[in-house]
Design an enzyme around this catalytic site. Structure first.
Site, PDB file in Angstrom:
ATOM      1  N   GLU A 174       0.871  -1.177   0.000  1.00 15.80           N
ATOM      2  CA  GLU A 174       0.000   0.000   0.000  1.00 15.80           C
ATOM      3  C   GLU A 174       0.904   1.222   0.000  1.00 15.80           C
ATOM      4  O   GLU A 174       1.820   1.316   0.819  1.00 15.80           O
ATOM      5  CB  GLU A 174      -0.915   0.030   1.226  1.00 15.80           C
ATOM      6  CG  GLU A 174      -2.079  -0.930   1.142  1.00 15.80           C
ATOM      7  CD  GLU A 174      -3.052  -0.764   2.308  1.00 15.80           C
ATOM      8  OE1 GLU A 174      -4.226  -1.110   2.122  1.00 15.80           O
ATOM      9  OE2 GLU A 174      -2.635  -0.297   3.392  1.00 15.80           O
ATOM     10  N   ASN A 175       0.661   2.135  -0.944  1.00 16.78           N
ATOM     11  CA  ASN A 175       1.517   3.323  -1.081  1.00 16.78           C
ATOM     12  C   ASN A 175       2.987   2.929  -1.204  1.00 16.78           C
ATOM     13  O   ASN A 175       3.873   3.555  -0.612  1.00 16.78           O
ATOM     14  CB  ASN A 175       1.309   4.273   0.103  1.00 16.78           C
ATOM     15  CG  ASN A 175      -0.125   4.729   0.234  1.00 16.78           C
ATOM     16  OD1 ASN A 175      -0.769   5.069  -0.753  1.00 16.78           O
ATOM     17  ND2 ASN A 175      -0.653   4.707   1.462  1.00 16.78           N
ATOM     18  N   GLU A 217       5.511  -9.664   1.564  1.00 23.01           N
ATOM     19  CA  GLU A 217       6.562  -9.445   2.547  1.00 23.01           C
ATOM     20  C   GLU A 217       6.002  -8.731   3.765  1.00 23.01           C
ATOM     21  O   GLU A 217       4.895  -8.191   3.737  1.00 23.01           O
ATOM     22  CB  GLU A 217       7.695  -8.616   1.924  1.00 23.01           C
ATOM     23  CG  GLU A 217       8.318  -9.261   0.683  1.00 23.01           C
ATOM     24  CD  GLU A 217       9.470  -8.463   0.115  1.00 23.01           C
ATOM     25  OE1 GLU A 217      10.269  -7.906   0.905  1.00 23.01           O
ATOM     26  OE2 GLU A 217       9.593  -8.372  -1.129  1.00 23.01           O
ATOM     27  N   MET A 280      15.647 -13.681  -2.264  1.00 26.47           N
ATOM     28  CA  MET A 280      16.164 -12.316  -2.412  1.00 26.47           C
ATOM     29  C   MET A 280      17.535 -12.181  -1.754  1.00 26.47           C
ATOM     30  O   MET A 280      17.705 -11.511  -0.724  1.00 26.47           O
ATOM     31  CB  MET A 280      15.152 -11.316  -1.863  1.00 26.47           C
ATOM     32  CG  MET A 280      13.853 -11.311  -2.669  1.00 26.47           C
ATOM     33  SD  MET A 280      12.585 -10.201  -2.022  1.00 26.47           S
ATOM     34  CE  MET A 280      11.914 -11.195  -0.685  1.00 26.47           C
ATOM     35  N   TYR A 282      20.219 -10.446  -1.733  1.00 29.63           N
ATOM     36  CA  TYR A 282      20.910  -9.173  -1.941  1.00 29.63           C
ATOM     37  C   TYR A 282      20.442  -8.191  -0.878  1.00 29.63           C
ATOM     38  O   TYR A 282      19.587  -8.515  -0.052  1.00 29.63           O
ATOM     39  CB  TYR A 282      20.655  -8.605  -3.344  1.00 29.63           C
ATOM     40  CG  TYR A 282      19.218  -8.689  -3.812  1.00 29.63           C
ATOM     41  CD1 TYR A 282      18.265  -7.750  -3.423  1.00 29.63           C
ATOM     42  CD2 TYR A 282      18.803  -9.720  -4.649  1.00 29.63           C
ATOM     43  CE1 TYR A 282      16.944  -7.840  -3.855  1.00 29.63           C
ATOM     44  CE2 TYR A 282      17.492  -9.820  -5.091  1.00 29.63           C
ATOM     45  CZ  TYR A 282      16.565  -8.866  -4.686  1.00 29.63           C
ATOM     46  OH  TYR A 282      15.258  -8.955  -5.105  1.00 29.63           O
ATOM     47  N   GLU A 283      21.045  -7.019  -0.869  1.00 22.70           N
ATOM     48  CA  GLU A 283      20.738  -5.952   0.092  1.00 22.70           C
ATOM     49  C   GLU A 283      21.322  -6.193   1.479  1.00 22.70           C
ATOM     50  O   GLU A 283      20.768  -5.726   2.478  1.00 22.70           O
ATOM     51  CB  GLU A 283      19.233  -5.659   0.169  1.00 22.70           C
ATOM     52  CG  GLU A 283      18.664  -5.012  -1.081  1.00 22.70           C
ATOM     53  CD  GLU A 283      19.091  -3.564  -1.289  1.00 22.70           C
ATOM     54  OE1 GLU A 283      18.511  -2.650  -0.676  1.00 22.70           O
ATOM     55  OE2 GLU A 283      20.041  -3.354  -2.091  1.00 22.70           O
ATOM     56  N   TRP A 405      17.125  -8.106  -9.790  1.00 23.48           N
ATOM     57  CA  TRP A 405      16.475  -6.870  -9.353  1.00 23.48           C
ATOM     58  C   TRP A 405      17.485  -5.750  -9.595  1.00 23.48           C
ATOM     59  O   TRP A 405      18.525  -5.712  -8.979  1.00 23.48           O
ATOM     60  CB  TRP A 405      16.119  -6.943  -7.868  1.00 23.48           C
ATOM     61  CG  TRP A 405      15.467  -5.679  -7.415  1.00 23.48           C
ATOM     62  CD1 TRP A 405      16.068  -4.610  -6.794  1.00 23.48           C
ATOM     63  CD2 TRP A 405      14.085  -5.327  -7.560  1.00 23.48           C
ATOM     64  NE1 TRP A 405      15.153  -3.624  -6.546  1.00 23.48           N
ATOM     65  CE2 TRP A 405      13.931  -4.031  -7.005  1.00 23.48           C
ATOM     66  CE3 TRP A 405      12.977  -5.964  -8.108  1.00 23.48           C
ATOM     67  CZ2 TRP A 405      12.709  -3.384  -6.985  1.00 23.48           C
ATOM     68  CZ3 TRP A 405      11.764  -5.313  -8.084  1.00 23.48           C
ATOM     69  CH2 TRP A 405      11.635  -4.037  -7.526  1.00 23.48           C
TER      70      TRP A 405
END
Length: 427
Positions: A174-175, A217, A280, A282-283, A405
Site C-alpha cells: 500500500e503506497n 513481505e 532475495m 541481496y541488500e 532486481w
C-alpha cells in the site's frame, strides 16, 4: 570468453593483442565508458570463444587440464603440441569452451511515476533475449480483493517477441510499502480472497501472464500457515489454466530465524507448493545502511545452502542485484546511499583516478574516492568477476537459475556472461 583484470599501465591495444582480438571488439563487448582512461583493477570481458592461459612455474599439460576440466591429451591436441613436451613459463595455451547447462533467467522491471521512461523500456528490450521471464513490478493488491495495475506499456509485447514468460508480480503493498494488515486480510478473509483470485485470473488472461508470482513481505508471523493455505488454493486454481506459480522469499539461514521479514516465509512449504521461488539474496549492503557489498557471496552461499535443506535446487532462483551503491563517509544513520550502475561506478573510478579493489571474501569490487566537496565516498558494485562467481555458485549448487532486481541500470558484461555460461530456457 574470459575475464581480464587491468593491471598498471595496460592499454586496450596491448590487451587486444594478447588475446588475439581487436580494440573495437573490447570496447563494444564491454560498452566501455572509459576506453581512453582505463582503471587499474577494472574487469573486462574478452569476447573470444574459449580462453587463453599463460603457463606458470610448475605447470604441465596435466595440471593445466585439471584446472580447466579437460584432459591433457585434448589440451595437447588443441594446441598442436606433443603430450609430454615440457612447457615454458609464459607460453600461451588455448583452452576450449566447456559445455553449457540450461538455466532460467528472470528480471524484474519497475516503472515509476506516471509513465514508462524510454530508457527503461529500452533496457527491457536489450535484456529480453537473455531472459526466460520478464516481470513488471508490481500489481498491488487492494483490501477489497481488486488490483492496482502497474504501468505495463510495451512490456507484454516485448515478452512475446522474445519468447519470455510474462510474470505477474503481485505484492501486498500500500503506497509502495509492504503492509502486514493488507496481507492478513487477503490471507484470512475467504470472501475477499475469492474475489482476489478471480481478479488475478481475469487480469492474467487479459495481458497474457503465464506465471503468477507472489511477493508478499512483512507478513505477521501468525499468518505463516494462512499464507501456505492460500498458496495451495492459488496453485490449484492456476494449474487449471496451465500457469506456473512462484513466490519471492526473504533470505533466511534457518527455519527458526526471527524477524518481521522472515517468520511468515516457510521455505519447506513453498518448496512443496509452488513451481519455483526467487530468494532475495541481496541488500546486505543497502541504501540506508553502512557501506558493504550488496550481495557478498559468503552470505549468499549460507542462504542457498539452508534453502537446499528445504527444497530441491531446481526450484530455486538466486536473487541478484544489477546495481551498486555510492555511500558518503562516515556513514550516518538516516542518510541514503546513491544507487549506481556498474558502468557508472567505473566512470567514477576513472574520473577520480582511483584503482578498483576486489574483496576476495565477498567476491565484490569496491573503491574509495574524495568528492568535489572534500567528502570521502565508498562504492561497492558488480563486475564481470563478481557475477561470474555467482554463476559458478549456481552451477555448483545445481540451482534453477537467477533472478535480477532490477532492469534499468547498465551492466552489459552480465548478459555476455549469461550466454557464456548457460543455455537460457525459453518457455
Amino acid at each position: 570468453m574470459q575475464i581480464h583484470v587491468i593491471g598498471p599501465n595496460q592499454s586496450l591495444f596491448g590487451i587486444a593483442q594478447a588475446y588475439s582480438t581487436t580494440v573495437n571488439d573490447l570496447i563494444e563487448a564491454n560498452d566501455l565508458p572509459n576506453p581512453n582512461d582505463l582503471v587499474q583493477g577494472q574487469a573486462l570481458v574478452i569476447p573470444i570463444i574459449g580462453r587463453f592461459y599463460w603457463v606458470q612455474s610448475g605447470d604441465s599439460l596435466y595440471s593445466v587440464g585439471r584446472k580447466f576440466g579437460i584432459s591433457a591429451q585434448q589440451l595437447a591436441t588443441v594446441n598442436r603440441i606433443p603430450l609430454n613436451r615440457p612447457l615454458s613459463i609464459g607460453m600461451r595455451l588455448y583452452i576450449p569452451p566447456r559445455p553449457k547447462r540450461n538455466a532460467e533467467i528472470n528480471a524484474y522491471v519497475e516503472p515509476r511515476g506516471n509513465s514508462v521512461a524510454p530508457a527503461l523500456e529500452a533496457s527491457a528490450r536489450e535484456a529480453a533475449p537473455y531472459l526466460t521471464y520478464l516481470a513488471p513490478f508490481s500489481f498491488q493488491a487492494l483490501r477489497d480483493g481488486s488490483l492496482k495495475e502497474p504501468l505495463l506499456n510495451n512490456f507484454p509485447a516485448i515478452a512475446r517477441a522474445n519468447k519470455n514468460t510474462l510474470m505477474m508480480v503481485i505484492t501486498n503493498q500500500e503506497n509502495d510499502q509492504f503492509n502486514a494488515e493488507l496481507g492478513h486480510i487477503l490471507l484470512t478473509n475467504i470472501e475477499i480472497q475469492n474475489r482476489f483470485l478471480n481478479t488475478i485470473v481475469s487480469t492474467a488472461k487479459k495481458y497474457g501472464f503465464r506465471d503468477i508470482h507472489f511477493d508478499f513481505e512483512f507478513l505477521r508471523p501468525t499468518d505463516r500457515e494462512a499464507y501456505n493455505r492460500f498458496l495451495r488454493r492459488a496453485r490449484d486454481r492456476f494449474k487449471r489454466e496451465g500457469w506456473l506459480i512462484s513466490t519471492a522469499l526473504a533470505p533466511k539461514t534457518s527455519a527458526t530465524q526471527k524477524g518481521e521479514w522472515y517468520e511468515a516465509h516457510d521455505y519447506r512449504a513453498h518448496g512443496e507448493i509452488v513451481d519455483f521461488v526467487v530468494i532475495m539474496t541481496y541488500e546486505w549492503g543497502y541504501s540506508g545502511g553502512p557501506a558493504m557489498a550488496v550481495s557478498p557471496i559468503d552470505q549468499v552461499r549460507k542462504v542457498l545452502t539452508y534453502a537446499l535443506t528445504e527444497m530441491p535446487g531446481q526450484k530455486i532462483m538466486m536473487g541478484q542485484n544489477l546495481y551498486g551503491y555510492d555511500w558518503t563517509l562516515p556513514f550516518v544513520q538516516g542518510t541514503v546511499a546513491r544507487a549506481v550502475s556498474p558502468q557508472q561506478a567505473i566512470e567514477l573510478a576513472a574520473t577520480h583516478n582511483v584503482p578498483i579493489l576486489y574483496d576476495s571474501k565477498a567476491q565484490a569490487p569496491h573503491f574509495n574516492y574524495t568528492g568535489a566537496q572534500g567528502k570521502r565516498h565508498e562504492v561497492w558494485f558488480e563486475d564481470a568477476r563478481s557475477i561470474q562467481a555467482k554463476f559458478d555458485l549456481i552451477k555448483e549448487l545445481n540451482l534453477r537459475g537467477i533472478s535480477y532486481w532490477k532492469l534499468g541500470l547498465s551492466f552489459p558484461q552480465n548478459w555476455l556472461l549469461i550466454v557464456e555460461n548457460f543455455n537460457v530456457v525459453k518457455r
